[in-house]
Each structure stands twice: as structure tokens, then as C-alpha cells.
Design an enzyme around this catalytic site. Structure first.
Site, PDB file in Angstrom:
ATOM      1  N   LEU A  14       0.811  -1.216   0.000  1.00  0.00           N
ATOM      2  CA  LEU A  14       0.000   0.000   0.000  1.00  0.00           C
ATOM      3  C   LEU A  14       0.848   1.271   0.000  1.00  0.00           C
ATOM      4  O   LEU A  14       0.813   2.065  -0.942  1.00  0.00           O
ATOM      5  CB  LEU A  14      -0.920  -0.002   1.225  1.00  0.00           C
ATOM      6  N   SER A 120      -0.263  -5.462   2.924  1.00  0.00           N
ATOM      7  CA  SER A 120       0.331  -4.334   3.639  1.00  0.00           C
ATOM      8  C   SER A 120       0.564  -4.714   5.092  1.00  0.00           C
ATOM      9  O   SER A 120      -0.267  -5.374   5.710  1.00  0.00           O
ATOM     10  CB  SER A 120      -0.603  -3.117   3.575  1.00  0.00           C
ATOM     11  N   ASP A 176       7.543  -0.875  -3.086  1.00  0.00           N
ATOM     12  CA  ASP A 176       8.448   0.271  -3.243  1.00  0.00           C
ATOM     13  C   ASP A 176       9.626   0.183  -2.284  1.00  0.00           C
ATOM     14  O   ASP A 176      10.495   1.053  -2.296  1.00  0.00           O
ATOM     15  CB  ASP A 176       7.702   1.588  -3.012  1.00  0.00           C
TER      16      ASP A 176
END
Length: 229
Positions: A14, A120, A176
Site C-alpha cells: 500500500l 500491507s 516500493d
């Protein structure tokens, strides 16, 4: 690399992938670090990406040489305080926090009948999705409270495939953070890293921005990867 046509699902992180919620996390952790007397830095902020709440607190304390200064009960109170700060900051969040290209990408995945799940480490992710107006895309979510291990352990992404009823090799994981990419790879899924390719150099595919995240670009990258294997 897996053949693109065998991919049936996408497992999403997320923070930093769907929305820029890392800003809110950083602010909340920064507030707590100041209270604990630990020097805040960009490196510390980056090291907290993708890491669970308690592990993040431990990292902050270790950075300040304070890892042995608090009882477990005190640590849990500080972690809860950070979460309260974070939730207060979240009240100002809306769809403007969705990262560029993500809404179109999710629509495209839905139109092409891909299964989606959320992996997440944040226990607040359902609330975040609601505030962003994206909850309808993620009917399947990994409950972080049921996990025994945090990233880079593969558990969360393995579970992300499991809740979709898919094998890991049928899924693409998107992250990321370096620890997140390691988690995806260890789970046996194809990894996409969003960000600096020098940091996310273990990702199977790297895009510097979420705007590059399209089915067409993913297919092209996977085809190139197969040629290079």
C-alpha cells in the site's frame, strides 16, 4: 522469468505503491522519535518503509541506542501512541493521495479479470483504502495481525497469493521497499519494484514511477526478461 500469460493475480503493497501514505507514517514516527530523544534522519525514514509497527519502533530505539531502555509494555504504549498520531494525520487524506496512474491501472486490471489482493503490514490499510475510495478493488486483504513474520520474510506475499486462491508463480507482487521486494522474491512471485533501481536492484522488473505501471509495460518487461534468462 514467468510467462506473462500465466499471470492471474496482483498482490499490492500500500504505502508508496497505491498512495503516498508513507508521508503520514514518517510524520507520526518523527513525532515519536523526537519524544524519545532519537535523532531523525532520511536514512531512518527510508529504513522504516514496509516494516511493521513494532519492528519500526525497535529500529528507532536501536538507532538511538535505547533498545534496552524500555519494557515490552512501554514499547507497546509508544507504538500505540504512534498509531494514534498516524490516524489523526490520516483524517486529512483523500483521493488526491493516490499515486499517479494507479487508478487507471486498477481499472485496467479489473477490466482484464485479474485478481487483486493487498499485502500491507499496516493494520490501518482497510481504513486508508476507504478514504482513498479504492476499497472496492481489494476484496481480499492479508490481515497483518495473523502473520508471524515481517518483511523481508515471504509470509505476507505468500499469503497474498493464497487469499486469491492462486499459486505464487501466478502472481505479481508490487513494492516500493527493498525488504518488500525481497519478500516477493522469496515467496516465488514475480516482483515489480517502484522507485530507485539502485536500491530495488533485486526486483524482476523496475519502474521509477507508478505512471509506468501498465499491463502493456509489464508484459514488455517480462518478455525482455525471458529473452535475457
Amino acid at each position: 522469468m514467468v510467462d506473462f500469460k500465466n499471470i492471474k493475480g496482483f498482490v499490492f503493497d500500500l504505502d508508496g505503491v497505491i498512495a503516498d501514505t508513507s508521508v503520514y507514517h514518517s510524520k507520526a514516527w518523527h513525532q515519536l522519535a523526537d519524544e524519545l530523544g532519537v535523532q531523525w534522519s532520511e536514512d531512518l525514514a527510508n529504513n522504516l518503509k514496509g516494516v511493521s509497527r513494532m519492528d519500526s519502533l525497535e529500529l528507532i530505539l536501536k538507532t538511538g541506542g535505547k533498545e534496552n531502555d524500555y519494557t515490552q509494555e512501554e514499547k507497546e504504549k509508544y507504538a500505540a501512541k504512534k498509531n494514534t498520531n498516524y490516524l489523526e494525520l490520516l483524517k486529512g487524506m483523500n483521493a488526491s493521495a493516490i499515486l499517479p496512474g494507479i487508478s487507471d491501472f486498477l481499472t485496467s486490471l479489473e477490466e482484464h479479470d485479474y485478481k487483486l489482493s493487498l499485502a500491507s503490514a499496516s493494520k490501518n490499510s482497510p481504513l486508508v483504502l476507504e478514504q482513498l475510495g479504492l476499497a472496492q478493488y481489494f476484496k481480499e486483504k492479508v490481515d497483518p495481525s495473523t502473520l508471524k513474520h515481517g518483511k523481508p520474510d515471504p509470509e505476507i506475499f505468500a499469503r497474498g497469493a493464497e487469499v486469491l486462491g492462486l499459486k505464487p508463480e501466478e502472481c505479481i507482487g508490487i513494492e516500493d521497499a527493498k525488504v518488500g521486494v525481497e519478500s516477493i522474491n522469496s515467496a516465488g512471485e514475480t516482483s515489480i519494484g517502484i522507485g530507485d533501481p539502485n536500491i530495488l536492484n533485486e526486483a524482476d522488473i523496475n519502474f521509477t514511477s507508478t505512471t509506468d505501471l501498465t499491463l502493456n509495460n509489464i508484459q514488455k518487461a517480462m518478455e525482455v526478461g525471458q529473452l535475457n534468462d
